[in-house]
Design an enzyme around this catalytic site. Sequence first.
Site, PDB file in Angstrom:
ATOM      1  N   LYS A 155       0.950  -1.044  -0.011  1.00  0.00           N
ATOM      2  CA  LYS A 155       0.080   0.094  -0.042  1.00  0.00           C
ATOM      3  C   LYS A 155       0.921   1.089   0.081  1.00  0.00           C
ATOM      4  O   LYS A 155       1.725   1.458   0.898  1.00  0.00           O
ATOM      5  CB  LYS A 155      -0.878  -0.018   1.217  1.00  0.00           C
ATOM      6  CG  LYS A 155      -2.053  -1.198   1.160  1.00  0.00           C
ATOM      7  CD  LYS A 155      -3.037  -0.833   0.321  1.00  0.00           C
ATOM      8  CE  LYS A 155      -4.179  -1.675   0.362  1.00  0.00           C
ATOM      9  NZ  LYS A 155      -5.330  -1.474  -0.524  1.00  0.00           N
ATOM     10  N   LYS A 253     -13.836  -6.739  -7.248  1.00  0.00           N
ATOM     11  CA  LYS A 253     -14.437  -7.145  -5.730  1.00  0.00           C
ATOM     12  C   LYS A 253     -15.897  -7.392  -5.513  1.00  0.00           C
ATOM     13  O   LYS A 253     -16.752  -6.554  -6.433  1.00  0.00           O
ATOM     14  CB  LYS A 253     -14.057  -6.213  -4.988  1.00  0.00           C
ATOM     15  CG  LYS A 253     -12.473  -5.909  -4.643  1.00  0.00           C
ATOM     16  CD  LYS A 253     -11.987  -5.018  -3.872  1.00  0.00           C
ATOM     17  CE  LYS A 253     -10.599  -4.426  -3.701  1.00  0.00           C
ATOM     18  NZ  LYS A 253     -10.182  -3.300  -3.126  1.00  0.00           N
TER      19      LYS A 253
HETATM   20 MG   LIG Z   1      -7.254  -1.753  -4.137  1.00  0.00          MG
END
Ligand SMILES: [Mg+2]
EC number: 5.1.1.-
Length: 342
Positions: A155, A253
């Site tokens: 991240k 997702k």
């Molecule tokens: Mg992502």
Amino acid sequence: MRLEINRVEMPLRNVFRISRGEISVQETVIVQLYDNGESGLGEATQSSYYTHSADSIIDSLKQLEQELREWEFTTPEALWEVAEERLANDYFALSALDQAAHDLYGKRHRTSVFERKGMNWHNVPQSSITVSIASIPQMIEELQGFAGWPIIKVKLGTSDDLAIIQALRDSSDAVIRVDANCAWTVEETIRNSIEFASLGVEFIEQPLPADAPVASKRVVFEESALPIIADESCQREDDVRECDGLFHGINIKLCKCGGLTPAFRMLDEANSRGLKTMVGCMIESEVAISAAAQLAPRLDYVDLDGAALLARQPAQGVKVQHGKISRPSGFGCGVTLNTTLV
Ligand SMILES: [Mg+2]
């Protein structure tokens, strides 16, 4: 049909930080859909970015509860069409219901979801595991805790992004992917892509904000030294078309798109357009991970580490260990609830 709705708090192994904030406990909603002596499981997790709280997901599902008792269950796809009209504003709730419907259908017809969709459990990509944002020494320590994982997703979205990747590259031979969670500008993206390509990074996920101008996305698509994967920019089925020519691939997702029913259609659409495909997850239990894993044999990239980030969780299903995704066992999505919910 009857729906049972459970709210569950799941503690994380480590505090999880991305460019937008941090959490140490993940709230999630687990549903059980009952029909004729069988039941199916589904899950939707709270997400502040997508403005769905556990409360709002539960409220959405409760509004459907009564009506659902009158409906006859045939297929997940038929249920999705009817439920979508009622849950058009809450695709997280819709996703939980649709996962449960797939699980229920598979149990009734004694098949797993992936087999029903004509797939074999062969050549399944390995999953990444996520190193969240912290100081460089803390990120190295977290990375070392993931020894044995072949693919790391990092991240980013800090003022130190290049130094972070240089330090992690020096500490590990794992494949590195990066996720900027909308935090970069066009210039940063192109500059980082060049530096990161020389450090062996595989791709960049969602560098620009989801609402960045099309012209900016196009410049990044054309000038990036690395493939660009859409996550926040690719939420629902119609977004796949919009991503063609602006991204090299999409990250599906279940909670964003409303479940497995649209996810399979998004895969078809992405394949027909030559876009790379990936499935991602939120921080969620093996209920949602087992549902998302049903897509895995058809994908280029998999990021299903959500349950691996939890200290404990309420279900047993598909395991993701050192990147390897276990073959779903049993029918439906291959998941069962623990006797106690965390
Ligand atoms: Mg992502």
